[in-house]
Design a protein around this motif. Structure first.
Motif, short mmCIF file in Angstrom:
data_model
loop_
_atom_site.label_atom_id
_atom_site.label_comp_id
_atom_site.label_asym_id
_atom_site.label_seq_id
_atom_site.Cartn_x
_atom_site.Cartn_y
_atom_site.Cartn_z
N UNK A 153 0.77 -1.11 -0.01
CA UNK A 153 -0.02 -0.02 0.07
C UNK A 153 0.92 1.27 -0.05
N UNK A 154 1.92 1.01 0.77
CA UNK A 154 2.90 2.35 0.76
C UNK A 154 3.47 2.65 -0.51
N UNK A 155 3.74 1.63 -1.31
CA UNK A 155 4.44 1.73 -2.51
C UNK A 155 3.55 2.09 -3.38
N UNK A 156 2.36 1.87 -3.38
CA UNK A 156 1.42 2.19 -4.48
C UNK A 156 1.04 3.70 -3.99
N UNK A 157 1.02 4.04 -2.88
CA UNK A 157 0.72 5.48 -2.56
C UNK A 157 1.70 6.32 -2.98
N UNK A 158 3.07 5.98 -2.88
CA UNK A 158 4.16 6.71 -3.64
C UNK A 158 4.12 6.83 -5.04
N UNK A 159 3.57 5.75 -5.81
CA UNK A 159 3.51 5.90 -7.34
C UNK A 159 2.54 6.91 -7.52
N UNK A 160 1.36 6.88 -6.86
CA UNK A 160 0.33 8.04 -7.26
C UNK A 160 0.93 9.30 -6.92
N UNK A 161 1.68 9.46 -5.62
CA UNK A 161 2.09 10.76 -5.26
C UNK A 161 3.18 11.37 -6.45
N UNK A 162 3.83 10.42 -7.01
CA UNK A 162 4.91 10.63 -7.94
C UNK A 162 4.17 10.88 -9.36
N UNK A 163 3.05 10.50 -9.65
CA UNK A 163 2.47 10.66 -10.71
C UNK A 163 1.84 12.05 -10.70
N UNK A 164 1.48 12.49 -9.35
CA UNK A 164 0.85 14.00 -9.28
C UNK A 164 2.13 14.90 -9.60
N UNK A 165 3.06 14.58 -9.01
CA UNK A 165 4.36 15.39 -9.15
C UNK A 165 4.73 15.69 -10.63
N UNK A 166 4.68 14.62 -11.29
CA UNK A 166 5.06 14.37 -12.59
C UNK A 166 4.07 15.42 -13.55
N UNK A 167 2.75 15.17 -13.16
CA UNK A 167 2.03 15.91 -14.15
C UNK A 167 1.96 17.35 -13.94
N UNK A 168 2.23 17.63 -12.60
CA UNK A 168 2.36 19.05 -12.13
C UNK A 168 3.55 19.78 -12.85
N UNK A 169 4.60 18.93 -12.97
CA UNK A 169 5.85 19.44 -13.74
C UNK A 169 5.54 19.61 -15.11
N UNK A 170 4.68 18.86 -15.47
CA UNK A 170 4.21 18.86 -17.30
C UNK A 170 3.19 20.00 -17.33
N UNK A 171 3.00 20.84 -16.33
CA UNK A 171 2.12 22.15 -16.60
C UNK A 171 0.68 21.70 -16.24
N UNK A 172 0.12 20.76 -15.64
CA UNK A 172 -1.34 20.46 -15.60
C UNK A 172 -1.75 21.16 -14.43
#
Length: 205
Positions: free
Chosen positions: A125-144
């Motif tokens: 669960x912790x690893x999956x939550x880190x994946x989702x957090x990373x996806x959010x950071x990535x999309x933010x960096x891409x200008x969303x």
């Protein structure tokens, strides 16, 4: 921040390269016969070598690039975003194999499939939550902006729920109204995490 993950449903999805972060199923129960016993609950049991548990659904890769382009009104075109997403994916840490268990079959994909609901260790669960957090950071960096809204509305991602439910799709449901079913508890062995269709990702810049 909501923890958002996708379903394995494919209805209405465009053709293309589907990318997920997943863990393969190495063994269900004590051997093949225990898995084959699930055949009495479904119309067509999936082959055991293709079973997996999805940790993060990235979606149809080519369509995801177009969805991001549309969301940012052309500020983040696919030729910019897709290599960056590919780089992020290929640099993810690997989750080591683990043991889980299941005692329930649940309807998936709007009732078209049945799957094992799986109890997994907290570190999964912790690893999956880190994946989702990373996806959010990535999309933010891409200008969303409004990233949660984007994740739930992107046709490529195909997310249906803000809550992750660990499951393994095992076969076609006999009807679209199959209820949840209790089964005898079964142990499930999982391998290391991997990227499905990794070879189809573009080379990072």
């Amino acid at each position: 921040m909501a923890t958002m993950t996708g379903s394995n449903a494919t209805a209405g999805k465009p053709h293309g390269t589907r990318i997920t972060v997943e863990v393969p199923v190495l063994r269900v129960g004590a051997g093949p016969s225990e898995y084959e016993g699930l055949n009495r609950f479904v119309d067509a049991l999936r082959k055991p070598q293709g079973l997996h548990l999805t940790l993060l659904h990235v979606g149809i890769f080519e369509e995801l690039g177009r969805d991001i382009d549309a969301w940012t009104k052309g500020l983040s075109p696919p030729e910019k975003t897709l290599p960056e997403i590919a780089s992020w994916l290929t640099e993810l840490p690997v989750l080591q194999g683990f043991l889980g268990k299941s005692d329930k079959l649940i309807p998936l994909g709007g009732g078209r499939l049945l799957g094992l609901e799986v109890d997994v260790p907290q570190e999964v669960h912790d690893y999956q939550a880190l994946l989702v957090q990373g996806l959010h950071v990535l999309l933010d960096d891409l200008g969303l902006d409004n990233i949660d809204d984007f994740i739930l509305s992107s046709p490529a991602l195909g997310y249906r729920s803000p809550r992750w439910l660990p499951h393994i799709a095992v076969g076609k449901a006999r009807t679209r109204h199959e209820p949840e079913m209790e089964i005898a508890p079964v142990a499930i062995e999982f391998g290391d995490s991997r990227i499905r269709n990794r070879e189809a990702l573009p080379e990072p810049e």
